[in-house]
Design a protein around this motif. Structure first.
Motif, mmCIF file in Angstrom:
data_model
loop_
_atom_site.group_PDB
_atom_site.id
_atom_site.type_symbol
_atom_site.label_atom_id
_atom_site.label_comp_id
_atom_site.label_asym_id
_atom_site.label_seq_id
_atom_site.Cartn_x
_atom_site.Cartn_y
_atom_site.Cartn_z
ATOM 1 N N GLN A 58 -15.356 -29.231 35.374
ATOM 2 C CA GLN A 58 -16.690 -28.353 35.297
ATOM 3 C C GLN A 58 -17.641 -28.651 35.410
ATOM 4 O O GLN A 58 -18.844 -30.016 34.919
ATOM 5 C CB GLN A 58 -16.227 -28.284 33.466
ATOM 6 N N LEU A 59 -18.192 -27.483 35.949
ATOM 7 C CA LEU A 59 -19.942 -27.891 36.422
ATOM 8 C C LEU A 59 -21.467 -27.184 35.817
ATOM 9 O O LEU A 59 -20.882 -26.631 35.441
ATOM 10 C CB LEU A 59 -19.564 -27.439 38.183
ATOM 11 N N THR A 60 -21.781 -28.151 35.522
ATOM 12 C CA THR A 60 -22.620 -26.956 35.247
ATOM 13 C C THR A 60 -24.478 -27.306 36.087
ATOM 14 O O THR A 60 -24.872 -28.527 36.432
ATOM 15 C CB THR A 60 -23.407 -27.608 33.720
ATOM 16 N N GLY A 61 -24.972 -26.826 35.843
ATOM 17 C CA GLY A 61 -26.442 -26.623 37.165
ATOM 18 C C GLY A 61 -26.985 -25.195 36.793
ATOM 19 O O GLY A 61 -26.923 -23.933 35.859
ATOM 20 N N LEU A 62 -27.487 -24.431 38.362
ATOM 21 C CA LEU A 62 -28.045 -23.971 38.197
ATOM 22 C C LEU A 62 -27.474 -22.311 38.108
ATOM 23 O O LEU A 62 -26.004 -22.648 39.256
ATOM 24 C CB LEU A 62 -29.357 -24.085 39.570
ATOM 25 N N PRO A 63 -27.637 -21.050 37.676
ATOM 26 C CA PRO A 63 -26.773 -19.580 38.128
ATOM 27 C C PRO A 63 -26.275 -18.644 39.779
ATOM 28 O O PRO A 63 -27.572 -20.245 40.073
ATOM 29 C CB PRO A 63 -27.610 -19.077 37.409
ATOM 30 N N SER A 64 -25.797 -18.629 39.792
ATOM 31 C CA SER A 64 -25.534 -18.045 41.518
ATOM 32 C C SER A 64 -25.930 -18.881 42.434
ATOM 33 O O SER A 64 -26.313 -18.441 43.489
ATOM 34 C CB SER A 64 -26.192 -16.940 41.567
ATOM 35 N N PRO A 90 -23.066 -18.111 33.401
ATOM 36 C CA PRO A 90 -24.278 -18.280 34.180
ATOM 37 C C PRO A 90 -24.743 -19.474 34.726
ATOM 38 O O PRO A 90 -24.786 -20.259 33.419
ATOM 39 C CB PRO A 90 -25.554 -17.065 33.743
ATOM 40 N N GLY A 91 -24.895 -20.806 35.408
ATOM 41 C CA GLY A 91 -25.024 -21.646 35.299
ATOM 42 C C GLY A 91 -23.509 -22.533 35.124
ATOM 43 O O GLY A 91 -24.429 -24.329 34.902
ATOM 44 N N VAL A 92 -23.026 -22.548 34.709
ATOM 45 C CA VAL A 92 -20.721 -22.925 34.062
ATOM 46 C C VAL A 92 -20.110 -22.762 35.684
ATOM 47 O O VAL A 92 -19.826 -21.412 35.059
ATOM 48 C CB VAL A 92 -20.745 -22.582 32.673
ATOM 49 N N TYR A 93 -19.892 -23.940 35.764
ATOM 50 C CA TYR A 93 -18.328 -23.633 36.811
ATOM 51 C C TYR A 93 -17.102 -24.508 36.904
ATOM 52 O O TYR A 93 -17.361 -24.870 36.253
ATOM 53 C CB TYR A 93 -19.228 -23.991 38.252
ATOM 54 N N SER A 94 -16.088 -23.683 36.800
ATOM 55 C CA SER A 94 -14.710 -24.088 36.249
ATOM 56 C C SER A 94 -13.838 -24.409 37.484
ATOM 57 O O SER A 94 -13.885 -23.252 38.654
ATOM 58 C CB SER A 94 -14.415 -23.430 35.485
ATOM 59 N N TYR A 95 -12.649 -25.676 37.731
ATOM 60 C CA TYR A 95 -11.995 -25.621 38.715
ATOM 61 C C TYR A 95 -10.749 -26.029 38.237
ATOM 62 O O TYR A 95 -11.306 -27.188 37.606
ATOM 63 C CB TYR A 95 -12.598 -25.960 40.159
#
Length: 228
Positions: A58-64, A90-95
């Motif tokens: 899980q990655l957190t940072g800036l959206p879009s 928004p701002g939370v990415y997952s793989y």
């Protein structure tokens, strides 16, 4: 002359203000870029994972944004190359991926996350194990039991030897029975818990004493014949 001097001073002041404004703007841009670059954070769960588990990065940072993920094996071979995250909120990415046989149990794998528009760059590592830490802890805690069983068998042999050497027939049957039970318990206990170097030393001593068992049996047989 006064007006000319005033105009010159005013122009110099305006120039200074313009330069200051430009400097402030550049500093603000630099601060913004720095904040964006270091705004990215990564978590890996579970860590360590068991072979076959589904692992979530899980990655957190800036959206879009469009962060990309690379994963490498312990010997620096590419497992995943430039895979895209899914922006869950928004701002939370997952793989997610499965800890397949591409990941060697007991070895660390490494990951690299890159986000080009913000110059984001994060590296880290995680582990895949063939058994859980709970299982490993349980085996470690149980190991003294195997050592205790081996030492019990050794003590039983020593007790039989002491009885034979003393020439007393008191409790010889019980002593032999204890020896048999102790030796019979060894294989099952070792199968459950494994064998440590300390246990191997004890078992080697047991084997040496058992090899001398024929002599002890002859002594017992001869003493029994004399009593008859």
């Amino acid at each position: 002359a006064v007006l000319t001097s005033f105009e010159t001073s005013a122009q110099e002041a305006i120039t200074l203000l313009q330069d200051s404004s430009k400097t402030i703007e550049e500093a603000g841009t630099t601060l913004t870029e720095t904040a964006e670059k270091y705004s990215w954070k990564v978590t890996v769960a579970p860590n360590p994972a068991l072979t076959g588990d589904t692992v979530t990065i899980q990655l957190t940072g800036l959206p879009s944004k469009i962060p990309l993920l690379d994963i490498y094996s312990h010997d620096n071979k590419v497992i995943f190359d430039d895979v895209n995250f899914t922006e869950t909120t928004p701002g939370v990415y997952s793989y997610q991926f499965k800890a397949s046989n591409k990941f060697v149990a007991g070895k660390a794998y490494s990951y690299v996350v890159v986000e080009s528009t913000t110059s984001g760059f994060i590296t880290g590592s995680a582990m895949v194990e063939s058994m859980s830490l709970t299982t490993i802890a349980g085996l470690a805690a149980a190991a003294p039991e195997a050592e205790r069983v081996a030492k019990k068998a050794l003590e039983a042999i020593k007790n039989v030897e002491a009885v034979v050497v003393s020439g007393e027939n008191i409790n010889i049957s019980m002593t032999l029975k204890n020896l048999k039970e102790s030796v019979d318990a060894l294989p099952e206990q070792f199968a459950k818990e494994g064998v440590s170097p300390q246990i191997l030393d004890t078992v080697e001593e047991i084997s040496g004493r058992l090899r001398r068992w024929r002599v002890m049996k002859d002594m017992i047989s001869n003493r029994s014949l004399k009593r008859r």
